[in-house]
Design a protein around this motif. Structure first.
Motif, PDB file in Angstrom:
ATOM      1  N   TRP A   1      17.918  42.127  62.123  1.00  0.00           N
ATOM      2  CA  TRP A   1      19.359  42.405  62.050  1.00  0.00           C
ATOM      3  C   TRP A   1      19.816  42.174  60.610  1.00  0.00           C
ATOM      4  O   TRP A   1      19.902  41.049  60.147  1.00  0.00           O
ATOM      5  CB  TRP A   1      20.139  41.476  62.976  1.00  0.00           C
ATOM      6  N   GLU A   2      20.114  43.249  59.913  1.00  0.00           N
ATOM      7  CA  GLU A   2      20.513  43.155  58.510  1.00  0.00           C
ATOM      8  C   GLU A   2      22.018  43.309  58.307  1.00  0.00           C
ATOM      9  O   GLU A   2      22.540  42.924  57.258  1.00  0.00           O
ATOM     10  CB  GLU A   2      19.800  44.222  57.685  1.00  0.00           C
ATOM     11  N   PHE A   3      22.703  43.878  59.294  1.00  0.00           N
ATOM     12  CA  PHE A   3      24.121  44.174  59.143  1.00  0.00           C
ATOM     13  C   PHE A   3      24.960  43.206  59.972  1.00  0.00           C
ATOM     14  O   PHE A   3      24.755  43.058  61.174  1.00  0.00           O
ATOM     15  CB  PHE A   3      24.402  45.612  59.551  1.00  0.00           C
ATOM     16  N   SER A   4      25.917  42.582  59.314  1.00  0.00           N
ATOM     17  CA  SER A   4      26.763  41.627  60.009  1.00  0.00           C
ATOM     18  C   SER A   4      27.874  42.326  60.778  1.00  0.00           C
ATOM     19  O   SER A   4      28.286  41.856  61.835  1.00  0.00           O
ATOM     20  CB  SER A   4      27.369  40.642  59.010  1.00  0.00           C
ATOM     21  N   ASP A   5      28.380  43.415  60.246  1.00  0.00           N
ATOM     22  CA  ASP A   5      29.388  44.212  60.944  1.00  0.00           C
ATOM     23  C   ASP A   5      29.455  45.574  60.273  1.00  0.00           C
ATOM     24  O   ASP A   5      29.629  45.674  59.062  1.00  0.00           O
ATOM     25  CB  ASP A   5      30.764  43.525  60.918  1.00  0.00           C
ATOM     26  N   GLY A   6      29.302  46.619  61.076  1.00  0.00           N
ATOM     27  CA  GLY A   6      29.299  47.974  60.535  1.00  0.00           C
ATOM     28  C   GLY A   6      28.190  48.144  59.514  1.00  0.00           C
ATOM     29  O   GLY A   6      27.028  47.885  59.794  1.00  0.00           O
ATOM     30  N   PHE A   7      28.571  48.575  58.302  1.00  0.00           N
ATOM     31  CA  PHE A   7      27.591  48.758  57.229  1.00  0.00           C
ATOM     32  C   PHE A   7      27.616  47.595  56.241  1.00  0.00           C
ATOM     33  O   PHE A   7      27.081  47.692  55.148  1.00  0.00           O
ATOM     34  CB  PHE A   7      27.871  50.081  56.486  1.00  0.00           C
TER      35      PHE A   7
ATOM     36  N   ARG B   1      29.076  34.399  51.714  1.00  0.00           N
ATOM     37  CA  ARG B   1      30.306  35.058  52.154  1.00  0.00           C
ATOM     38  C   ARG B   1      31.355  34.063  52.651  1.00  0.00           C
ATOM     39  O   ARG B   1      32.482  34.442  52.952  1.00  0.00           O
ATOM     40  CB  ARG B   1      29.982  36.088  53.235  1.00  0.00           C
ATOM     41  N   LYS B   2      30.964  32.796  52.768  1.00  0.00           N
ATOM     42  CA  LYS B   2      31.886  31.721  53.130  1.00  0.00           C
ATOM     43  C   LYS B   2      32.540  31.956  54.491  1.00  0.00           C
ATOM     44  O   LYS B   2      33.738  31.739  54.666  1.00  0.00           O
ATOM     45  CB  LYS B   2      32.966  31.547  52.049  1.00  0.00           C
ATOM     46  N   GLU B   3      31.713  32.369  55.452  1.00  0.00           N
ATOM     47  CA  GLU B   3      32.231  32.627  56.789  1.00  0.00           C
ATOM     48  C   GLU B   3      31.103  32.553  57.805  1.00  0.00           C
ATOM     49  O   GLU B   3      29.919  32.566  57.453  1.00  0.00           O
ATOM     50  CB  GLU B   3      32.914  33.999  56.853  1.00  0.00           C
ATOM     51  N   VAL B   4      31.488  32.464  59.064  1.00  0.00           N
ATOM     52  CA  VAL B   4      30.538  32.510  60.167  1.00  0.00           C
ATOM     53  C   VAL B   4      30.730  33.838  60.880  1.00  0.00           C
ATOM     54  O   VAL B   4      31.842  34.184  61.288  1.00  0.00           O
ATOM     55  CB  VAL B   4      30.755  31.345  61.154  1.00  0.00           C
ATOM     56  N   ILE B   5      29.647  34.598  61.008  1.00  0.00           N
ATOM     57  CA  ILE B   5      29.706  35.905  61.663  1.00  0.00           C
ATOM     58  C   ILE B   5      29.351  35.741  63.129  1.00  0.00           C
ATOM     59  O   ILE B   5      28.398  35.031  63.472  1.00  0.00           O
ATOM     60  CB  ILE B   5      28.746  36.906  60.992  1.00  0.00           C
ATOM     61  N   VAL B   6      30.114  36.390  63.991  1.00  0.00           N
ATOM     62  CA  VAL B   6      29.862  36.366  65.426  1.00  0.00           C
ATOM     63  C   VAL B   6      29.234  37.701  65.818  1.00  0.00           C
ATOM     64  O   VAL B   6      29.816  38.769  65.599  1.00  0.00           O
ATOM     65  CB  VAL B   6      31.165  36.139  66.219  1.00  0.00           C
ATOM     66  N   LEU B   7      28.032  37.646  66.397  1.00  0.00           N
ATOM     67  CA  LEU B   7      27.301  38.836  66.823  1.00  0.00           C
ATOM     68  C   LEU B   7      27.203  38.862  68.340  1.00  0.00           C
ATOM     69  O   LEU B   7      27.253  37.824  68.996  1.00  0.00           O
ATOM     70  CB  LEU B   7      25.881  38.838  66.243  1.00  0.00           C
ATOM     71  N   ASP B   8      27.023  40.067  68.887  1.00  0.00           N
ATOM     72  CA  ASP B   8      26.709  40.140  70.308  1.00  0.00           C
ATOM     73  C   ASP B   8      25.204  39.989  70.498  1.00  0.00           C
ATOM     74  O   ASP B   8      24.453  39.770  69.538  1.00  0.00           O
ATOM     75  CB  ASP B   8      27.260  41.424  70.942  1.00  0.00           C
ATOM     76  N   GLN B   9      24.737  40.103  71.720  1.00  0.00           N
ATOM     77  CA  GLN B   9      23.330  39.849  72.039  1.00  0.00           C
ATOM     78  C   GLN B   9      22.383  40.839  71.374  1.00  0.00           C
ATOM     79  O   GLN B   9      21.205  40.557  71.182  1.00  0.00           O
ATOM     80  CB  GLN B   9      23.139  39.881  73.562  1.00  0.00           C
TER      81      GLN B   9
ATOM     82  N   SER C   1      33.152  39.585  65.202  1.00  0.00           N
ATOM     83  CA  SER C   1      34.275  38.971  64.495  1.00  0.00           C
ATOM     84  C   SER C   1      33.724  37.999  63.469  1.00  0.00           C
ATOM     85  O   SER C   1      32.510  37.812  63.355  1.00  0.00           O
ATOM     86  CB  SER C   1      35.203  38.247  65.485  1.00  0.00           C
ATOM     87  N   VAL C   2      34.632  37.376  62.700  1.00  0.00           N
ATOM     88  CA  VAL C   2      34.234  36.346  61.751  1.00  0.00           C
ATOM     89  C   VAL C   2      35.109  35.111  61.960  1.00  0.00           C
ATOM     90  O   VAL C   2      36.240  35.202  62.448  1.00  0.00           O
ATOM     91  CB  VAL C   2      34.335  36.824  60.289  1.00  0.00           C
ATOM     92  N   ILE C   3      34.548  33.961  61.592  1.00  0.00           N
ATOM     93  CA  ILE C   3      35.240  32.680  61.715  1.00  0.00           C
ATOM     94  C   ILE C   3      35.231  31.991  60.355  1.00  0.00           C
ATOM     95  O   ILE C   3      34.215  32.001  59.652  1.00  0.00           O
ATOM     96  CB  ILE C   3      34.546  31.787  62.762  1.00  0.00           C
ATOM     97  N   GLY C   4      36.348  31.401  59.992  1.00  0.00           N
ATOM     98  CA  GLY C   4      36.398  30.551  58.807  1.00  0.00           C
ATOM     99  C   GLY C   4      36.776  31.213  57.513  1.00  0.00           C
ATOM    100  O   GLY C   4      36.702  30.577  56.452  1.00  0.00           O
ATOM    101  N   GLN C   5      37.201  32.476  57.544  1.00  0.00           N
ATOM    102  CA  GLN C   5      37.611  33.142  56.311  1.00  0.00           C
ATOM    103  C   GLN C   5      38.775  32.385  55.668  1.00  0.00           C
ATOM    104  O   GLN C   5      39.770  32.081  56.317  1.00  0.00           O
ATOM    105  CB  GLN C   5      38.028  34.583  56.581  1.00  0.00           C
ATOM    106  N   GLY C   6      38.627  32.078  54.380  1.00  0.00           N
ATOM    107  CA  GLY C   6      39.678  31.377  53.669  1.00  0.00           C
ATOM    108  C   GLY C   6      39.734  29.885  53.947  1.00  0.00           C
ATOM    109  O   GLY C   6      40.554  29.177  53.360  1.00  0.00           O
ATOM    110  N   VAL C   7      38.864  29.412  54.825  1.00  0.00           N
ATOM    111  CA  VAL C   7      38.838  27.990  55.199  1.00  0.00           C
ATOM    112  C   VAL C   7      37.539  27.330  54.749  1.00  0.00           C
ATOM    113  O   VAL C   7      37.547  26.217  54.218  1.00  0.00           O
ATOM    114  CB  VAL C   7      39.014  27.826  56.727  1.00  0.00           C
ATOM    115  N   LEU C   8      36.420  28.017  54.960  1.00  0.00           N
ATOM    116  CA  LEU C   8      35.116  27.458  54.636  1.00  0.00           C
ATOM    117  C   LEU C   8      34.777  27.689  53.161  1.00  0.00           C
ATOM    118  O   LEU C   8      35.062  28.752  52.608  1.00  0.00           O
ATOM    119  CB  LEU C   8      34.039  28.099  55.519  1.00  0.00           C
TER     120      LEU C   8
END
Length: 359
Positions: free
Chosen positions: A128-134, A158-166, A172-179
């Motif tokens: 899995w190379e793509f976190s979201d889209g391209f 990227r200073k964020e946590v990426i949420v992937l499906d199975q 989605s992403v978590i922590g943008q602007g916070v981490l």
């Protein structure tokens, strides 16, 4: 044009002769090779761990049963190899991992910028190379399993946590602007909370399932419950295990505050001491695993922080490491170590029983 023609032939012929593949942890190791135990077998010591093998990439998937070679396909593969059409898919700089409920082994690789999925049930390796889209991963490090088959991946750059499906599709992403620099992750299924080691901020930040920050643990310092560049995390029975890396220790923190943090290890140069602790994990018997990256060891402690035994040492041979990073344990008490600069995952089986003093 010649390369395209050869590739087309391989696809057509390969599609007609698909073989069922199975995952082997050490396909290149001779069946007659002596098993490696920790501690070594002796009259004084009872072995507690055995080396199972390693994950390196597509070479771990082999035919389920010996089959007759198709020499035309083999010839075309040889020619394709000369033309650089078939570069093997292998781990480069693995960081950490996890094993999902289906038996898939998921590994982050910071050099490849991807998550490798060793799909043991289906006999395939996915990347899995793509976190979201391209949009590609930049520096995937920590990884954790979330609810409903979701997968959390910490991308430090990227200073964020990426949420992937199975299937590895970005949700989605978590922590943008916070981490500031997320590294390790741990998911609390009971409370539906995600713990993130924000290394640059010297804190553990806690998010709910919607991505809202609900809590912060710790600050920079050397006291109990304080951190200096924390990296990897593990969660077990309401206790958060933290690699307090630049303080050269690990800490076991009771999340309900009912007990003071348990300090594990200390700075030093003896085996059992720390210089750069990284990966942390626990098993079903509450043994605590901490990777000592600088001295290339996996160090094992009991739940009272007493040092039990080491695994590893510097090297390329089976059972040794070169600047390892993460460690994780599956439900069968298999222990996986991201042997980062050897480009592999070393796998050990915990044999059960108290490891203290070999008893």
């Amino acid at each position: 044009m010649k390369r395209l023609l050869i590739l087309a032939f391989l696809v057509l012929l390969g599609g007609c002769a698909t073989e069922k593949q199975v995952l082997r942890f050490d396909p290149t190791r001779a069946a007659t090779a002596q098993r490696i135990y920790f501690p070594p077998v002796s009259d004084e010591e009872v072995p507690r761990y055995v080396y199972v093998g390693e994950l390196i990439g597509e070479h771990n998937f082999v035919p389920a049963e010996p089959t007759k070679k198709n020499y035309l396909i083999e010839a075309l593969k040889w020619v394709a190899g000369l033309l650089d059409l078939q570069n093997p898919v292998v781990l480069q700089r693995p960081q950490s991992g996890t094993v999902d409920e289906n038996g898939r082994i998921l590994v982050t690789d910071v050099s490849r910028g991807a998550v490798y999925v060793f799909d043991q049930p289906n006999g395939v390796l996915d990347v899995w190379e793509f976190s979201d889209g391209f949009r590609r991963f930049s520096a995937p490090t920590g990884i954790a399993l979330g609810p409903a088959g979701r997968v959390f991946v910490a991308d430090s750059e990227r200073k964020e946590v990426i949420v992937l499906d199975q299937k590895g599709n970005g949700q989605s992403v978590i922590g943008q602007g916070v981490l500031e620099r997320p590294t390790g992750l741990a998911w609390d299924a009971n409370e539906a909370l995600l713990y993130v080691a924000d290394t640059q901020a010297h804190q553990i930040k806690v998010f709910d399932v919607t991505g809202r920050q609900v809590r912060t643990i710790g600050q920079r310092g050397e006291g109990p419950g304080e951190f200096n560049f924390p990296t990897y995390l593990s969660l077990n029975n309401g206790k958060l295990l933290v690699a307090d890396t630049m303080n050269a220790r690990a800490q076991l923190i009771t999340l309900d505050g009912s007990a003071a943090p348990l300090i594990i290890g200390e700075r030093g140069t003896k085996i059992g001491n720390f210089v750069r602790p990284k990966g942390v994990a626990t098993d079903s018997e509450n043994n605590i695993y901490v990777v000592e990256s600088y001295y290339d060891h996996l160090l094992i402690f009991d739940d009272q922080a007493r040092f039990l035994l080491p695994i590893g040492g510097a090297g390329k041979e089976a059972g040794t490491f070169y600047l390892p990073a993460g460690v994780w344990v599956d439900r069968g008490n298999r222990v996986f170590v991201a042997d980062t600069f050897n480009g592999r995952i070393a796998v050990f089986q915990f044999l059960g029983g108290g490891a203290e003093n070999g008893n």
